[in-house]
Design a protein around this motif. Sequence first.
Motif, PDB file in Angstrom:
ATOM      1  N   HIS A 144      -6.363   9.916   1.597  1.00  0.00           N
ATOM      2  CA  HIS A 144      -7.453   9.438   2.442  1.00  0.00           C
ATOM      3  C   HIS A 144      -6.932   8.876   3.765  1.00  0.00           C
ATOM      4  O   HIS A 144      -7.498   9.139   4.826  1.00  0.00           O
ATOM      5  CB  HIS A 144      -8.294   8.390   1.716  1.00  0.00           C
ATOM      6  N   ASN A 168       0.833  -1.206   0.000  1.00  0.00           N
ATOM      7  CA  ASN A 168       0.000   0.000   0.000  1.00  0.00           C
ATOM      8  C   ASN A 168       0.864   1.250   0.000  1.00  0.00           C
ATOM      9  O   ASN A 168       1.852   1.344   0.717  1.00  0.00           O
ATOM     10  CB  ASN A 168      -0.906   0.045   1.238  1.00  0.00           C
ATOM     11  N   GLU A 169       0.479   2.185  -0.811  1.00  0.00           N
ATOM     12  CA  GLU A 169       1.108   3.495  -0.772  1.00  0.00           C
ATOM     13  C   GLU A 169       0.227   4.393   0.094  1.00  0.00           C
ATOM     14  O   GLU A 169      -0.988   4.291   0.069  1.00  0.00           O
ATOM     15  CB  GLU A 169       1.207   4.083  -2.177  1.00  0.00           C
ATOM     16  N   THR A 170       0.856   5.239   0.855  1.00  0.00           N
ATOM     17  CA  THR A 170       0.088   6.171   1.671  1.00  0.00           C
ATOM     18  C   THR A 170      -0.550   7.197   0.750  1.00  0.00           C
ATOM     19  O   THR A 170       0.107   7.792  -0.084  1.00  0.00           O
ATOM     20  CB  THR A 170       0.993   6.870   2.687  1.00  0.00           C
ATOM     21  N   ASP A 171      -1.833   7.360   0.892  1.00  0.00           N
ATOM     22  CA  ASP A 171      -2.525   8.351   0.073  1.00  0.00           C
ATOM     23  C   ASP A 171      -3.264   9.346   0.959  1.00  0.00           C
ATOM     24  O   ASP A 171      -3.271   9.222   2.182  1.00  0.00           O
ATOM     25  CB  ASP A 171      -3.456   7.689  -0.942  1.00  0.00           C
TER      26      ASP A 171
END
Length: 90
Positions: free
Chosen positions: A76, A71-74
Amino acid sequence: MSLRRLMQNKNRRKWVRTESFHPERGYDVFDGRRYVCMEMREGDASLIAAAPEMLEALKMVIDYHDRDEDNETDLHFENARDAIAKAEGK
């Protein structure tokens, strides 16, 4: 005791919305031992009563997200982390 300290209390009871002793004055939020807030509008009291459970659910979502290395931090999830920090008074 402040709302923040009540929400951080690990041994807290479930918060429930109840009608005020004087129904014309609105609704209270009660934890089984003490009143968290009193004489609120119905929607506000419902939201406050749900706040500790919503915070715990949001923390679980963030923990699940953070365990997945792909997962990439986004934006949201950054917003969710900010909301948790605000709820915890950080």
